[in-house]
Design a protein around this motif. Structure first.
Motif, PDB file in Angstrom:
ATOM      1  N   GLN A  30       5.072   7.498   7.062  1.00  0.00           N
ATOM      2  CA  GLN A  30       4.814   6.097   7.353  1.00  0.00           C
ATOM      3  C   GLN A  30       3.321   5.765   7.228  1.00  0.00           C
ATOM      4  N   ASP A  31       2.471   6.620   7.774  1.00  0.00           N
ATOM      5  CA  ASP A  31       1.028   6.392   7.686  1.00  0.00           C
ATOM      6  C   ASP A  31       0.544   6.406   6.242  1.00  0.00           C
ATOM      7  N   ARG A  63       1.761   3.246   4.443  1.00  0.00           N
ATOM      8  CA  ARG A  63       0.979   2.082   4.871  1.00  0.00           C
ATOM      9  C   ARG A  63      -0.410   2.094   4.240  1.00  0.00           C
ATOM     10  N   ASN A 105       0.048   1.083   0.599  1.00  0.00           N
ATOM     11  CA  ASN A 105       0.350  -0.346   0.481  1.00  0.00           C
ATOM     12  C   ASN A 105      -0.891  -1.207   0.699  1.00  0.00           C
ATOM     13  N   ARG A 106      -1.786  -0.783   1.592  1.00  0.00           N
ATOM     14  CA  ARG A 106      -3.018  -1.533   1.815  1.00  0.00           C
ATOM     15  C   ARG A 106      -3.878  -1.581   0.549  1.00  0.00           C
ATOM     16  N   ARG A 124       6.159  -5.968  14.248  1.00  0.00           N
ATOM     17  CA  ARG A 124       4.953  -5.734  13.466  1.00  0.00           C
ATOM     18  C   ARG A 124       4.635  -7.032  12.729  1.00  0.00           C
TER      19      ARG A 124
END
Length: 145
Positions: free
Chosen positions: A20-21, A24, A27-28, A59
């Motif tokens: 997940q990290d 993310r 995606n940033r 979120r």
């Protein structure tokens, strides 16, 4: 670079958190909304011990409030608490610049509640689980977008 691919039949949360990290972070770099995604929680506390007994987890990011989890203890159901949780989350979503919200549910009664709160179905995964459906709903929080 060499690598192996292996099935982990009973994974623990550390694998989930790592994936997940990393997703993310990726995606940033690809989808920059100008504002970082942030977690959000609205909790129900036991009045005497002040321990958390339920609530909402969500979120905000990219203009959307994503409501991921809602749990109201059995003894508190039917009192409008889910509506209060959602209203507080939506208000915070607006504060954070969200124009819309979305959620999903396996509970047909919850789907009807969300529709009464202004959410509209945009998808359904039939037979999830067999004989039931997973329903996806969204709501516009502010006009003009």
């Amino acid at each position: 670079m060499t690598y192996d691919i292996a099935l982990v039949a009973a994974p623990d949360e550390t694998i989930h958190d790592l994936l997940q990290d990393r997703l993310r972070q990726f995606n940033r770099t690809v989808i920059d909304s100008g504002r970082p995604a942030e977690d959000l929680a609205v909790v129900i506390r036991d009045g005497e011990e002040e321990r958390i007994t339920g609530g909402l987890w969500g979120r905000t990011g990219r203009g959307w409030l994503s409501i991921e989890l809602i749990f109201v203890p059995e003894e508190l159901r039917g009192q409008g608490i889910a509506r209060q949780l959602i209203a507080l989350a939506e208000a915070e979503g607006l504060q954070r610049g969200c124009h819309s919200a979305w959620l999903d549910t396996l509970n047909p009664e919850a789907a009807l509640l969300y529709e009464r709160l202004g959410y509209h179905r945009f998808g359904e995964l039939k037979d999830y689980p067999v004989g039931n459906s997973r329903v996806f709903l969204q709501k516009r929080l502010k006009d003009g977008i």
